[in-house]
Structure formats: C-alpha cells, structure tokens
Design a protein around this motif. Sequence first.
Motif, mmCIF file in Angstrom:
data_model
loop_
_atom_site.group_PDB
_atom_site.id
_atom_site.type_symbol
_atom_site.label_atom_id
_atom_site.label_comp_id
_atom_site.label_asym_id
_atom_site.label_seq_id
_atom_site.Cartn_x
_atom_site.Cartn_y
_atom_site.Cartn_z
ATOM 1 N N TRP A 24 -11.165 -143.369 -8.424
ATOM 2 C CA TRP A 24 -10.459 -143.534 -7.063
ATOM 3 C C TRP A 24 -10.402 -142.354 -5.926
ATOM 4 O O TRP A 24 -9.962 -142.592 -5.171
ATOM 5 C CB TRP A 24 -8.938 -144.249 -7.324
ATOM 6 N N TRP A 25 -10.425 -141.107 -6.613
ATOM 7 C CA TRP A 25 -10.532 -139.969 -5.726
ATOM 8 C C TRP A 25 -11.529 -139.994 -4.519
ATOM 9 O O TRP A 25 -11.094 -139.803 -3.725
ATOM 10 C CB TRP A 25 -10.946 -138.826 -6.544
ATOM 11 N N PRO A 26 -12.676 -140.587 -4.742
ATOM 12 C CA PRO A 26 -13.649 -140.677 -3.673
ATOM 13 C C PRO A 26 -12.822 -141.234 -2.353
ATOM 14 O O PRO A 26 -13.302 -140.777 -1.257
ATOM 15 C CB PRO A 26 -14.732 -141.150 -4.093
ATOM 16 N N ILE A 27 -12.264 -142.253 -2.358
ATOM 17 C CA ILE A 27 -11.574 -142.781 -1.320
ATOM 18 C C ILE A 27 -10.909 -141.563 -0.603
ATOM 19 O O ILE A 27 -11.097 -141.610 0.797
ATOM 20 C CB ILE A 27 -10.655 -143.769 -1.621
ATOM 21 N N LEU A 28 -10.339 -140.581 -1.205
ATOM 22 C CA LEU A 28 -9.478 -139.572 -0.497
ATOM 23 C C LEU A 28 -10.657 -138.741 0.407
ATOM 24 O O LEU A 28 -10.458 -138.377 1.495
ATOM 25 C CB LEU A 28 -8.922 -138.818 -1.486
ATOM 26 N N TRP A 29 -11.623 -138.244 -0.412
ATOM 27 C CA TRP A 29 -12.831 -137.469 0.540
ATOM 28 C C TRP A 29 -13.453 -138.311 1.470
ATOM 29 O O TRP A 29 -13.418 -137.671 2.585
ATOM 30 C CB TRP A 29 -13.708 -137.224 -0.634
ATOM 31 N N PHE A 30 -13.667 -139.388 1.242
ATOM 32 C CA PHE A 30 -13.859 -140.483 2.507
ATOM 33 C C PHE A 30 -13.173 -140.504 3.655
ATOM 34 O O PHE A 30 -13.576 -140.224 4.758
ATOM 35 C CB PHE A 30 -14.438 -142.039 1.916
ATOM 36 N N ILE B 77 -17.132 -153.958 0.172
ATOM 37 C CA ILE B 77 -17.060 -155.350 -0.022
ATOM 38 C C ILE B 77 -18.390 -155.913 -0.443
ATOM 39 O O ILE B 77 -18.292 -156.665 -1.478
ATOM 40 C CB ILE B 77 -16.621 -155.887 1.342
ATOM 41 N N THR B 78 -19.622 -155.548 0.133
ATOM 42 C CA THR B 78 -20.674 -155.767 -0.271
ATOM 43 C C THR B 78 -21.921 -154.998 0.114
ATOM 44 O O THR B 78 -21.590 -153.944 0.668
ATOM 45 C CB THR B 78 -20.939 -157.390 -0.131
ATOM 46 N N ASP B 79 -23.036 -155.190 -0.435
ATOM 47 C CA ASP B 79 -24.152 -154.324 0.086
ATOM 48 C C ASP B 79 -25.607 -155.144 0.288
ATOM 49 O O ASP B 79 -25.606 -156.095 -0.504
ATOM 50 C CB ASP B 79 -24.517 -153.072 -0.803
ATOM 51 N N VAL B 80 -26.289 -154.967 1.160
ATOM 52 C CA VAL B 80 -27.639 -155.651 1.268
ATOM 53 C C VAL B 80 -28.550 -154.686 1.450
ATOM 54 O O VAL B 80 -28.313 -153.538 1.738
ATOM 55 C CB VAL B 80 -27.598 -156.613 2.499
ATOM 56 N N PRO B 81 -29.818 -154.861 1.109
ATOM 57 C CA PRO B 81 -30.958 -153.962 1.401
ATOM 58 C C PRO B 81 -31.196 -153.208 2.607
ATOM 59 O O PRO B 81 -31.638 -152.364 2.805
ATOM 60 C CB PRO B 81 -32.283 -154.694 1.025
ATOM 61 N N ILE C 4 -19.546 -150.754 4.323
ATOM 62 C CA ILE C 4 -19.133 -149.446 4.301
ATOM 63 C C ILE C 4 -18.640 -149.076 2.976
ATOM 64 O O ILE C 4 -17.687 -149.601 2.639
ATOM 65 C CB ILE C 4 -18.102 -149.055 5.445
ATOM 66 N N PRO C 5 -19.218 -148.037 2.270
ATOM 67 C CA PRO C 5 -18.776 -147.884 1.072
ATOM 68 C C PRO C 5 -17.592 -146.827 0.983
ATOM 69 O O PRO C 5 -17.843 -145.785 1.559
ATOM 70 C CB PRO C 5 -20.207 -147.069 0.259
ATOM 71 N N PHE C 6 -16.618 -147.179 0.197
ATOM 72 C CA PHE C 6 -15.355 -146.524 0.229
ATOM 73 C C PHE C 6 -15.555 -145.513 -1.026
ATOM 74 O O PHE C 6 -14.541 -144.561 -1.163
ATOM 75 C CB PHE C 6 -14.211 -147.155 0.092
ATOM 76 N N GLY C 7 -16.232 -145.941 -2.156
ATOM 77 C CA GLY C 7 -16.095 -145.206 -3.406
ATOM 78 C C GLY C 7 -17.286 -145.718 -4.366
ATOM 79 O O GLY C 7 -17.693 -146.743 -4.082
ATOM 80 N N PRO C 8 -17.056 -145.162 -5.614
ATOM 81 C CA PRO C 8 -18.207 -145.417 -6.524
ATOM 82 C C PRO C 8 -17.612 -146.801 -7.241
ATOM 83 O O PRO C 8 -16.596 -147.407 -6.866
ATOM 84 C CB PRO C 8 -18.059 -144.467 -7.369
ATOM 85 N N GLU C 9 -18.151 -147.067 -8.438
ATOM 86 C CA GLU C 9 -17.574 -148.335 -9.261
ATOM 87 C C GLU C 9 -16.194 -147.746 -10.019
ATOM 88 O O GLU C 9 -16.215 -146.819 -10.295
ATOM 89 C CB GLU C 9 -18.723 -148.612 -10.128
#
Lengths: 267, 446
Positions: free
Chosen positions: B303-309, B118-122, B101-106
């Motif tokens: 780190w802002w995107p975590i808040l929106w998520f 944590i990780t991502d797969v195709p 699950i993506p929490f935010g960008p780089e």
Amino acid sequence: MSLLAQGALLAADNTVPTGEAVTFWILAPIALGGAIGMVLARNAVHSALLLVCTMLSLGVFYVLQAGPFIGMVQIIVYTGAIMMLFLFVIMLVGRHTRDSLIEVLRGQRLAAVILGVGFAMLLGTGLARGVGSVTAKGLDEANANGNVEGIAKLLFTKYIFAFEVTSALLITAAIGAMLLAHIEKKPGEKLDQKVLSRNRFTKGNYPGPKSGPGVFATSDSVATPAILPDGTFTERSVSKVVPARELTLTEARPKATNGNKQDGEIR
Amino acid sequence: MGLDAFGHDPFWLVIIKILAVFVFLIVSTILMIWFERRVVGRMQHRPGPNRYGPFGLLQSVADALKLALKEDIMPTLADKAVYFIAPIISIMCAFTAWAVIPFGPEVSIFGVRSPLQITDVPVAVLVVLACSGLGVYGIVLGGWASGSTYPLLGALRSAAQVISYEVALGLSIVAVFMLSGSMSTSEIVMSQGENPPIQLSLLGMELNFNVPGWYAILLLPSFIIFMISMVGETNRAPFDLPEAESELVGGFHTEYSSLKFAMFFLAEYINMFTVSAMCVTLFLGGWRAPWPISIWGEANTGWWPILWFLGKVWVFMFVFVWLRGTMPRLRYDQFMRLGWKVLIPLNLVWILVVAGVRVSTQQENGTTKTLVIGGVVLLAGAVILFYPRRKQYVEPATADLGLGGFPVPPLDLKVPPSPRTKKIEATREKASVGTDSKTDTTGEEG
C-alpha cells in the motif's frame, strides 16, 4: 467499459454477452432518439446537443465492438472538437435562432430532398458492394497485436495514400478558410501592443490615465477646481482639506515622462 | 502486471473502489480549498482562514454547507433544461476521468488480489482526454443557457482556451506513447520502472549506461509543455481568462448559485487533481517511489505507493497555488499566441526528433548518423535564430501630446440633443424654471 470490451473480445462465437446486449438496448434508443430529435428540434442548440447524444452512443458502440481506439477518437474528435465548433457558431449567431418556415431560396427543399435521397442511395449501394465482397477475418486476427497497433499498421502501410490525401484536403480547406477570412493590412496600419506602449512612454508624453470623457479638467492636480460649462471654477470639486488656490501655468501642467528636461524654458 | 489484471474484480470490490475514489476526490477538494487559501494567504503576508477547527481546517466544510443551503436561482431568460444539465455534465466528466488513474500496484483487498485502480483499457489516456473534452460542454452550455452576456463571453473564452490547450496537451503525450509503446496508464507506469540501457557508439568509442526511467527526464520538453498546457486546460491563474473577474464578473458560472455552482466549483478542482495525476502518471513514474526512497526494496509494493502518488500529486497542487500567488493574468491574445504559435509547433518538432532518434537507434551505425544530422539541424537553427535581420528600434522624435496631454473638449462645445429627447420635450408640458440664483449656490457648501 473495459469489462464489456474484453467480454466482446472473448465472444468468438455468435452468442452476444449479457453486458453487451444490455448496453446496446439502453444506448440504441438513445442514439436513435437523438438522431430523430435533432431533426425535429426547433432550437438549434438543442438540435446540436441531441446530435452529441447520438455521437456519444456511437462511440460506446465502437468500444463494445472491440474497437476502443476508434470509439475514443469518435468521442474526442467528433463530440469534443467538431460539435463544439458547431455550438460555437450557433451561439455566436444568437440564442434565438430558430428554423424559419419561409423558404428563402426557391426550390431549395425539393433540391435538398433529391440530393439527399441520391446521396443515401450512392452511399448505400457503395457500402453494399464494398461490404458484400469482403470476407470478415474476425476480431482475433484484426486485434492480434492490439487494437491501436492494428489500426496504425493498416493506416501507415496499406492506406497511407488515402490517409495523406485526406490530410492534404483538410489542410487545403483550412488554408482556404484562413485566406477568405483574412483582412489585408498595410504594414504599420495596425499598431500592436508593443508599439502602443512605446508611443505612450515616449519622451514628453503623459503616460498616466487621462480624465474621462466629458470631464472639463485642465490639470491632474487635486487642487485644481473643475470648470463648469460656463467657464467658471466650481469650488465643490476640491476637497476642503486642500487649500483652494489658483495654480500657475507650470504647476498645472500635466506631469510627463523624463523628456520634460527638453522643454526647460517652461519649468 | 499487464492489462490482464483488470476486469476480474468481484462486483463488491468494484463498488468499494469507486466509492473510495469518490470520497477521496471530495475530501481532497475540500482540503485543497483550505490549502489554497492558507498558502496564498501566507504568500500575501496574511493568515488566511484560521477560525474554524485547528488551523482553520473546517472552514471549507462550513463554506460547503453554506453554499448548499443557499437559494437556487433560475434566471428568467435561462434555457431551463440545458441550464440544469450543464453542471451535471461538468461534474460527471470530472469524476469519470479518475476511473483509469492508477493509485498503486496489485494489493490484496479482503483476500482478493487486485490493482489499486478502478479499471484500465488499452486507450486509457484517451479516456481522460475524452472526459476533459466533454467537460467543456458543461462550461459552454452553462454559459449559453444562462441567457446573459458575461457568462456567454466567459463560456466562449473558456471553450476556446480549453480546446486549443488540449491540442498542445494531447501532442505532448504522443512522445510518451512512442517511448512506452502503450496508451494504458498502468502500463505507462510499469514502463517507467525500467532503466533503459543506452548504447552510444561514437567515433569508435562504446558508451553503455542506463538512463532513469521517468519520462520527465527522458522527455523533458514534453513534460514542460504538458505542465504549461495543463494550467491552461484547467483555467487556472495565470491562464484564468474565462473567470477574469475584472472583465467578465465571474465567467461562465456568473448566474449559477447554490448546489449547481458547487458542482461547477467541485468539477474545476477535480480537474486540477486529474491533470496533476495524469502528469504524475505519464511523466513522474506514477505511484513509483522517487529516488532516495526507491532504494528501500519494499517501496514499490503493497500500500505504500499510494503515499508516493499522493505526495507527487500534492506537489503539483502546490505549484498551482504558487502560480496563482505569483503570476499576473495573461492578456487573451498573448495567451492564444503562446498556445498556437509556441507550444504546438515546438511539440511537433520535438515529436519528430523523438521519432527520428528512435528509428535511427534501431539501425546500424544509427547513433553517429543521428548526432551528425542533429548537429547540422542545430547549427542551421542557431544561424536562423541569431541572423541579424531585426530592425533596431528608433524612438519617435515627437511625442503624441494631444491637447496638452488631456482629452479636453472645447469650452464652447455644443452637444446636439438626441432626436428622441426632442420628441419627448415637444410632447411634454413645459416646466416653469425658477429664476432665483439660489439653486446654483446650495451645493457649494458640500
């Protein structure tokens, strides 16, 4: 898992990455043990669970071999759906279903052994011939546009006929199962919820809950005493607060839906 | 940022990420239980827990401690190994789904650039589906291994429900795959950041405009079906038939107590968070800021995107509570009919429409063709829908009255004694029954 999958992708030469080797040596005994245990387990549910272990390990093996899509599909379809159906059936049949050692069908075991060996030989020779004549293209070419895209392209172009035939076969089987399990009913024989509810609220019907079985009550009023088996009233059934009195026939009549106005001569 | 960004984290960073997600899930669950009780309380005009800590915030902590210290009961008829393993399967699957699950960008964590995931797969979305598919095993095995009737019935119901709603859930995601061209969660979020331009050439007129990138808007039917089936998937009200306490006591976990029950409970709440996070990721732009905030240039960085998520996820959690406070439970056959006869066919038709539109827009003069074909199909559908073929309901002339409306047995009813009683009476010594009438009148005073 993605780390390992990418590691496997990078390993173009014959050396096996450490992560892949470690995962293989952990999961291979589990997969084999699950398969053997499945045959040996006495309890049907344990047997099914051990098979699930094997299937899960196979799914991870596919991921290790840089086939993440087929690995996930193996887990979702085989363990998530098919084995779940198996478990369903086993549980519905009963929890103490164990293998019986008495042979019900004569010669069943012999036939099973012969057919099993025959099938294994057929599969083995077919696989050997098929795999032997194929020259491997390698992962780089197979996964050039991504793993999922590669499978999709092959499935919907080169192997479209086999794919469609398989799905037609599955649908035929599903419809056959439905037909066999279907019980023919005349129209109106089985009352559905809508009909039942309408019947309950038709004019003049009493829609409330009725007294339970075995209760000798003639009215739904709290002031009406219950009747003892010998036909006399029992005062114990009426609260002290409520004055005990004999109800008239009209009062004792159960209340009904608004259709009452029709039988005005009683009211 | 593509899939290349993943798989390069140093070991300590992976550990930190996993720990952070673990702690996040535990704290969220504790908070969610409090939140649910307070909100449902508010909806029912009562205060809810308000004793321990400010606003009763510590109530869930106290409850969790009490639960953990309770006696761990193993039923005599239980299948020991399976009974023990079932809650572990449940909770492991619930936690594993959060790996993708993506929490935010780089962002930069202690000097290392790394995505907040944590990780991502195709095939990340399939990983989540696989986890929820395996989570059913926990439920089914827990119900079966208890060796008791109600848990078994609850488990069977629950499994049937989760499997049938997983089909609807999986089909509603297909449209997202087709539009985004990817099954990886981070790429789906990225693809929702673009505003795809649409060219309409209708009767010689050229219309050019950009549509918003969120799939909830582009694929509204998919979004609605996903929302409905995610409630069914998590066994929540109004689809909480596996735990229908008026019918099944507690459902599959009736026999469980102490930490094992806590595990089931935790898994259930984490699953709610998982489906909400999936819904946000797939349809609501993931960690991307919603419209008024997205005007601010910095909104989608750092780190802002975590808040929106988290904000979006908690909106869904509120919807779960809201549904529970509002809707009565469905009957089992209604529920299954909704899943198999409404959601799945609708889904298939919608996938066909999306695929058709996508193929036709790539062709020359495709938009006009699409509109003509779509119009004809809509017209045919409307004709079929409104064609008067239903019979008018005729009220029955006579009411089903029974015996005066009451199932009264006749007063001279003779109940034949059961043969077993006869046998017992024949072998038993005859009791001398007193003949005085006092015995009948003693009870009348009470």
